[in-house]
Scaffold this motif. Structure first.
Motif, PDB file in Angstrom:
ATOM      1  N   ALA A   1       0.835  -1.198   0.000  1.00 14.93           N
ATOM      2  CA  ALA A   1       0.000   0.000   0.000  1.00 14.93           C
ATOM      3  C   ALA A   1       0.869   1.245   0.000  1.00 14.93           C
ATOM      4  CB  ALA A   1      -0.915   0.014   1.222  1.00 14.93           C
ATOM      5  N   THR A   2       0.314   2.335  -0.507  1.00 12.53           N
ATOM      6  CA  THR A   2       0.900   3.661  -0.359  1.00 12.53           C
ATOM      7  C   THR A   2      -0.104   4.531   0.385  1.00 12.53           C
ATOM      8  OG1 THR A   2       0.047   4.244  -2.563  1.00 12.53           O
ATOM      9  CG2 THR A   2       2.346   3.542  -2.417  1.00 12.53           C
ATOM     10  N   TYR A   3       0.414   5.497   1.117  1.00 10.68           N
ATOM     11  CA  TYR A   3      -0.449   6.369   1.913  1.00 10.68           C
ATOM     12  C   TYR A   3      -0.186   7.824   1.555  1.00 10.68           C
ATOM     13  CZ  TYR A   3      -2.723   8.587   5.875  1.00 10.68           C
ATOM     14  OH  TYR A   3      -3.539   9.370   6.663  1.00 10.68           O
ATOM     15  N   GLY A   4      -1.260   8.579   1.367  1.00  7.52           N
ATOM     16  CA  GLY A   4      -1.157  10.000   1.062  1.00  7.52           C
ATOM     17  C   GLY A   4      -2.144  10.380  -0.017  1.00  7.52           C
ATOM     18  N   THR A   5      -2.350  11.669  -0.203  1.00  8.61           N
ATOM     19  CA  THR A   5      -3.242  12.111  -1.264  1.00  8.61           C
ATOM     20  C   THR A   5      -2.624  11.781  -2.617  1.00  8.61           C
ATOM     21  OG1 THR A   5      -2.238  14.305  -1.378  1.00  8.61           O
ATOM     22  CG2 THR A   5      -4.083  14.013   0.170  1.00  8.61           C
TER      23      THR A   5
ATOM     24  N   ASP B   1       4.054   9.577  -5.229  1.00  5.40           N
ATOM     25  CA  ASP B   1       5.066   9.293  -6.246  1.00  5.40           C
ATOM     26  C   ASP B   1       4.433   8.467  -7.368  1.00  5.40           C
ATOM     27  OD1 ASP B   1       7.176   8.437  -7.783  1.00  5.40           O
ATOM     28  OD2 ASP B   1       8.283   7.493  -6.153  1.00  5.40           O
ATOM     29  N   PRO B   2       4.371   8.979  -8.588  1.00 12.38           N
ATOM     30  CA  PRO B   2       3.701   8.243  -9.666  1.00 12.38           C
ATOM     31  C   PRO B   2       4.371   6.909  -9.995  1.00 12.38           C
ATOM     32  CG  PRO B   2       4.829  10.192 -10.520  1.00 12.38           C
ATOM     33  CD  PRO B   2       4.832  10.301  -9.028  1.00 12.38           C
ATOM     34  N   VAL B   3       5.677   6.829  -9.825  1.00 10.26           N
ATOM     35  CA  VAL B   3       6.370   5.566 -10.087  1.00 10.26           C
ATOM     36  C   VAL B   3       5.947   4.510  -9.063  1.00 10.26           C
ATOM     37  CG1 VAL B   3       8.611   4.413 -10.173  1.00 10.26           C
ATOM     38  CG2 VAL B   3       8.338   6.700 -11.169  1.00 10.26           C
ATOM     39  N   ARG B   4       5.889   4.932  -7.816  1.00  9.14           N
ATOM     40  CA  ARG B   4       5.472   4.013  -6.753  1.00  9.14           C
ATOM     41  C   ARG B   4       4.024   3.557  -6.954  1.00  9.14           C
ATOM     42  NH1 ARG B   4       7.587   0.193  -3.619  1.00  9.14           N
ATOM     43  NH2 ARG B   4       6.870   0.230  -1.452  1.00  9.14           N
ATOM     44  N   LEU B   5       3.162   4.465  -7.378  1.00  2.13           N
ATOM     45  CA  LEU B   5       1.767   4.098  -7.647  1.00  2.13           C
ATOM     46  C   LEU B   5       1.682   3.084  -8.782  1.00  2.13           C
ATOM     47  CD1 LEU B   5      -0.075   7.544  -7.436  1.00  2.13           C
ATOM     48  CD2 LEU B   5       0.086   5.769  -5.678  1.00  2.13           C
ATOM     49  N   SER B   6       2.497   3.274  -9.805  1.00  3.11           N
ATOM     50  CA  SER B   6       2.511   2.330 -10.925  1.00  3.11           C
ATOM     51  C   SER B   6       2.961   0.949 -10.466  1.00  3.11           C
ATOM     52  CB  SER B   6       3.442   2.844 -12.024  1.00  3.11           C
ATOM     53  OG  SER B   6       3.486   1.941 -13.112  1.00  3.11           O
ATOM     54  N   GLU B   7       3.965   0.909  -9.585  1.00  2.00           N
ATOM     55  CA  GLU B   7       4.429  -0.368  -9.035  1.00  2.00           C
ATOM     56  C   GLU B   7       3.335  -1.028  -8.195  1.00  2.00           C
ATOM     57  OE1 GLU B   7       9.189   0.787  -8.621  1.00  2.00           O
ATOM     58  OE2 GLU B   7       7.848   0.918  -6.891  1.00  2.00           O
TER      59      GLU B   7
ATOM     60  N   PRO C   1     -14.305   2.989  -0.960  1.00  2.00           N
ATOM     61  CA  PRO C   1     -13.145   3.827  -1.263  1.00  2.00           C
ATOM     62  C   PRO C   1     -12.462   4.260   0.031  1.00  2.00           C
ATOM     63  CG  PRO C   1     -15.094   4.582  -2.451  1.00  2.00           C
ATOM     64  CD  PRO C   1     -15.567   3.587  -1.434  1.00  2.00           C
ATOM     65  N   VAL C   2     -11.142   4.444  -0.020  1.00  2.00           N
ATOM     66  CA  VAL C   2     -10.384   4.859   1.156  1.00  2.00           C
ATOM     67  C   VAL C   2      -9.548   6.092   0.809  1.00  2.00           C
ATOM     68  CG1 VAL C   2      -8.712   4.189   2.920  1.00  2.00           C
ATOM     69  CG2 VAL C   2     -10.280   2.469   1.974  1.00  2.00           C
ATOM     70  N   PRO C   3     -10.014   7.286   1.165  1.00  2.00           N
ATOM     71  CA  PRO C   3      -9.222   8.492   0.927  1.00  2.00           C
ATOM     72  C   PRO C   3      -7.843   8.375   1.563  1.00  2.00           C
ATOM     73  CG  PRO C   3     -11.467   9.082   1.518  1.00  2.00           C
ATOM     74  CD  PRO C   3     -11.346   7.597   1.739  1.00  2.00           C
ATOM     75  N   LYS C   4      -6.844   8.865   0.890  1.00  2.00           N
ATOM     76  CA  LYS C   4      -5.420   8.789   1.230  1.00  2.00           C
ATOM     77  C   LYS C   4      -4.819   7.402   1.003  1.00  2.00           C
ATOM     78  CE  LYS C   4      -4.944  12.799   4.208  1.00  2.00           C
ATOM     79  NZ  LYS C   4      -4.391  13.323   5.481  1.00  2.00           N
ATOM     80  N   MET C   5      -5.677   6.458   0.619  1.00  2.00           N
ATOM     81  CA  MET C   5      -5.198   5.167   0.129  1.00  2.00           C
ATOM     82  C   MET C   5      -6.039   4.790  -1.087  1.00  2.00           C
ATOM     83  SD  MET C   5      -4.475   3.004   3.639  1.00  2.00           S
ATOM     84  CE  MET C   5      -3.443   1.785   2.826  1.00  2.00           C
ATOM     85  N   ALA C   6      -6.259   5.766  -1.937  1.00  2.39           N
ATOM     86  CA  ALA C   6      -7.189   5.604  -3.043  1.00  2.39           C
ATOM     87  C   ALA C   6      -6.775   4.478  -3.980  1.00  2.39           C
ATOM     88  CB  ALA C   6      -7.308   6.915  -3.822  1.00  2.39           C
ATOM     89  N   VAL C   7      -5.501   4.416  -4.309  1.00  2.46           N
ATOM     90  CA  VAL C   7      -5.029   3.393  -5.246  1.00  2.46           C
ATOM     91  C   VAL C   7      -5.065   2.014  -4.606  1.00  2.46           C
ATOM     92  CG1 VAL C   7      -3.036   2.577  -6.567  1.00  2.46           C
ATOM     93  CG2 VAL C   7      -3.646   5.003  -6.596  1.00  2.46           C
TER      94      VAL C   7
END
Length: 274
Positions: free
Chosen positions: A99-103, A108-114, A158-164
């Motif tokens: 998971a990633t945390y934050g708006t 980080d777009p790279v981290r979101l892609s991973e 849905p979980v705001p700040k953990m949307a992805v």
């Protein structure tokens, strides 16, 4: 001791993300039930240590394949390696994920892609690649083959700040339940496991503290939920770990969507929902 319907003796189980936490828990439970293992994750030293432990305690043969499943071509590499070794997988546990945390704007777009690559793309590709083997195993070993995908209570809203992260787990839940229906006549046990926050490295990887949670689940709690589901004659399409989490998931499905998102957003100001 509960009635053990799920019996993987004589089969091989592949566990992704097996180096720690829930992945190691799945490996231990499957080994205790008589399955040989394929253990994959990035940290080879931890995988090898686990393989030694399982061999000494259960006599299990474990194949260690260190790999980052989020990397391009990793799933194809893993499947090719299995074929080269002559390994036919009878149970697949898609546990790897993070998971990633934050708006979203600050992430980080790279981290979101991973995150999407590992939680969704790799899980889907590996399931598709091994599903014929799983179905074959279910015919050869009745009640001894399974597909277990790790979802989350985050999958139910849905979980705001953990949307992805929440979106990836909603995908895993939907995907698994559809496969449950598609394979329902095959004998393959298919289920999505949905834990709430668990006392593992999850929070450290997400970059948050677990201190705000008073009642973290243990790995043993999630194993109990998983194998109780697999031991049922008719395995459910998903299982939620923890009574409070189960109630929350049911309530979330009945309240107005806007209300649910607002409540979860306020709850998630101090930490993530696992």
């Amino acid at each position: 001791m509960r009635n053990r319907v799920f019996n993987p003796i004589g089969t091989v189980a592949l566990v992704t993300g097996a180096s720690s936490g829930l992945g190691a828990g799945f490996a231990r439970e499957l080994a205790e039930r008589g399955a040989d293992l394929v253990l994959t994750a990035r940290r080879q030293d931890r995988l090898e240590g686990l393989a030694v432990e399982l061999a000494e305690k259960y006599g299990t043969v474990s194949t260690v394949i260190p790999l980052d499943l989020a990397a391009p071509g990793a799933v194809a590499e893993l499947v090719a390696d299995l074929h080269t070794r002559g390994i036919t997988v009878g149970t697949l546990v898609n546990n790897a994920g993070f998971a990633t945390y934050g708006t979203l704007a600050d992430s980080d777009p790279v981290r979101l892609s991973e995150e999407v690559s590992l939680n969704v793309t790799a899980l889907t590709a590996l399931t598709r690649a091994l599903l014929p083997d799983l179905l074959q195993a279910s015919r050869a070993h009745p009640a001894g083959a399974a597909l277990v995908n790790l979802a989350s209570t985050a999958a139910f809203q849905p979980v705001p700040k953990m949307a992805v992260y929440a979106a990836t787990k909603a995908y895993v839940l939907s995907f698994t339940e559809a496969l449950w229906y598609e394979t329902r006549q095959s004998g393959l046990k298919v289920t999505a496991i949905c834990p709430g926050p668990v006392d593992t490295e999850f929070f450290e990887v997400a970059g948050r503290s677990a201190d705000s949670y008073r009642d973290l689940l243990t790995v043993a709690d999630v194993m109990r939920t998983t194998f109780t589901a697999l031991d049922r004659a008719s395995t459910p399409p998903h299982a939620v770990s923890g009574l409070r989490n189960s109630v929350f998931a049911q309530v979330a499905g009945r309240l107005p969507h806007r209300t649910v998102v607002t409540v979860v957003g306020r709850m998630n100001r101090s930490g993530p929902t696992a």
